[in-house]
Design a protein around this motif. Structure first.
Motif, PDB file in Angstrom:
ATOM      1  N   LYS A 146       0.826  -1.192   0.000  1.00  7.46           N
ATOM      2  CA  LYS A 146       0.000   0.000   0.000  1.00  7.46           C
ATOM      3  C   LYS A 146       0.866   1.250   0.000  1.00  7.46           C
ATOM      4  CE  LYS A 146      -3.853   1.819   2.712  1.00  7.46           C
ATOM      5  NZ  LYS A 146      -4.757   1.566   3.821  1.00  7.46           N
ATOM      6  N   LYS A 147       0.463   2.241  -0.807  1.00  7.88           N
ATOM      7  CA  LYS A 147       1.176   3.517  -0.870  1.00  7.88           C
ATOM      8  C   LYS A 147       0.890   4.332   0.386  1.00  7.88           C
ATOM      9  CE  LYS A 147       0.711   4.208  -5.831  1.00  7.88           C
ATOM     10  NZ  LYS A 147       0.240   5.125  -6.869  1.00  7.88           N
ATOM     11  N   ALA A 148       1.861   5.176   0.765  1.00  9.48           N
ATOM     12  CA  ALA A 148       1.659   6.098   1.880  1.00  9.48           C
ATOM     13  C   ALA A 148       2.716   7.184   1.836  1.00  9.48           C
ATOM     14  CB  ALA A 148       1.727   5.360   3.213  1.00  9.48           C
ATOM     15  N   LEU A 149       2.394   8.303   2.461  1.00  7.87           N
ATOM     16  CA  LEU A 149       3.359   9.385   2.636  1.00  7.87           C
ATOM     17  C   LEU A 149       4.127   9.110   3.919  1.00  7.87           C
ATOM     18  CD1 LEU A 149       0.974  12.302   1.702  1.00  7.87           C
ATOM     19  CD2 LEU A 149       3.116  11.768   0.526  1.00  7.87           C
ATOM     20  N   LYS A 206      -3.283   9.801   4.564  1.00  3.64           N
ATOM     21  CA  LYS A 206      -4.115  10.618   3.671  1.00  3.64           C
ATOM     22  C   LYS A 206      -3.331  10.949   2.411  1.00  3.64           C
ATOM     23  CE  LYS A 206      -7.097  12.390   7.220  1.00  3.64           C
ATOM     24  NZ  LYS A 206      -7.760  13.549   7.773  1.00  3.64           N
ATOM     25  N   ASP A 207      -4.020  11.514   1.410  1.00  3.73           N
ATOM     26  CA  ASP A 207      -3.413  11.770   0.099  1.00  3.73           C
ATOM     27  C   ASP A 207      -2.443  12.940   0.055  1.00  3.73           C
ATOM     28  OD1 ASP A 207      -4.776   9.626  -0.970  1.00  3.73           O
ATOM     29  OD2 ASP A 207      -6.454  10.846  -1.670  1.00  3.73           O
ATOM     30  N   THR A 208      -2.590  13.896   0.956  1.00  3.42           N
ATOM     31  CA  THR A 208      -1.687  15.049   0.964  1.00  3.42           C
ATOM     32  C   THR A 208      -0.981  15.123   2.308  1.00  3.42           C
ATOM     33  OG1 THR A 208      -3.455  16.526   1.696  1.00  3.42           O
ATOM     34  CG2 THR A 208      -3.068  16.393  -0.669  1.00  3.42           C
ATOM     35  N   LEU A 227       6.272  10.160  -0.939  1.00  2.00           N
ATOM     36  CA  LEU A 227       5.323   9.117  -1.285  1.00  2.00           C
ATOM     37  C   LEU A 227       6.100   7.847  -1.600  1.00  2.00           C
ATOM     38  CD1 LEU A 227       2.390   8.295  -1.840  1.00  2.00           C
ATOM     39  CD2 LEU A 227       2.761   8.964  -4.222  1.00  2.00           C
ATOM     40  N   ASP A 281       5.585   3.910  -2.754  1.00  2.00           N
ATOM     41  CA  ASP A 281       4.640   2.947  -3.325  1.00  2.00           C
ATOM     42  C   ASP A 281       4.548   1.664  -2.504  1.00  2.00           C
ATOM     43  OD1 ASP A 281       3.970   4.608  -5.411  1.00  2.00           O
ATOM     44  OD2 ASP A 281       5.468   3.769  -6.764  1.00  2.00           O
ATOM     45  N   ASN A 332      -8.176   7.220   9.284  1.00  2.00           N
ATOM     46  CA  ASN A 332      -6.917   7.679   8.673  1.00  2.00           C
ATOM     47  C   ASN A 332      -6.280   8.874   9.372  1.00  2.00           C
ATOM     48  OD1 ASN A 332      -6.998   5.639   6.791  1.00  2.00           O
ATOM     49  ND2 ASN A 332      -7.956   6.892   5.230  1.00  2.00           N
TER      50      ASN A 332
END
Length: 143
Positions: free
Chosen positions: A2-5, A16-18, A35, A37, A98
């Motif tokens: 899973k992707k993550a910052l 979260k996305d940002t 980010l 992957d 999240n």
């Protein structure tokens, strides 16, 4: 995976996305987030991790403390993860919908488990553990 910052200063994982304005763990600016992957291994990665998931995926149990408070308990692995100076779980992070709600830092001489109490009713609970050798693993459930 899973992707993550990920905060490059302390390793905090943002779900979260940002990126946040500041890291909630170390206060570093949003500029230090990258980010990745392959940041998080999940139960879907069992095929590529062999038996490793049995000692790494957080196992979540939930106990009602009161009508508005649940205790979120986590144990790392269905088989207890070893805790040796050269190989151990360094921390466990808790999230509700999240949003980071707290964490536990571990040393090699502690059991790989912990808990946090909060109003989790109707929320998605995510727990991430970090192994100093095998990286970050996530388990999610809805209360």
């Amino acid at each position: 995976m899973k992707k993550a910052l990920v905060c490059s200063v302390c390793g905090y994982i943002h779900l979260k996305d940002t990126a946040p304005e500041k890291c909630p763990v170390c206060n570093a600016s949003s500029k230090v987030f990258n980010l990745k992957d392959d940041a998080l291994k999940t139960n879907e990665d069992i095929v590529t991790t062999g038996e490793s998931h049995k000692k790494h995926l957080p196992v979540i149990s939930i106990n009602n403390v009161s009508e508005n408070v649940q205790e979120i308990k986590v144990k790392v692995g269905e088989l207890e993860h070893p805790m040796m100076p050269e190989h151990y779980i360094t921390n466990i992070m808790f999230y509700a919908d999240n949003e980071y709600v707290g964490g536990i830092t571990l040393t090699h001489n502690l059991k790989p488990e912990g808990s946090i109490s909060l109003n989790a009713k109707g929320k998605k609970i995510s727990v991430i553990e970090h192994c100093n050798i095998h990286g970050d693993w996530i388990t999610e459930t809805t209360v």
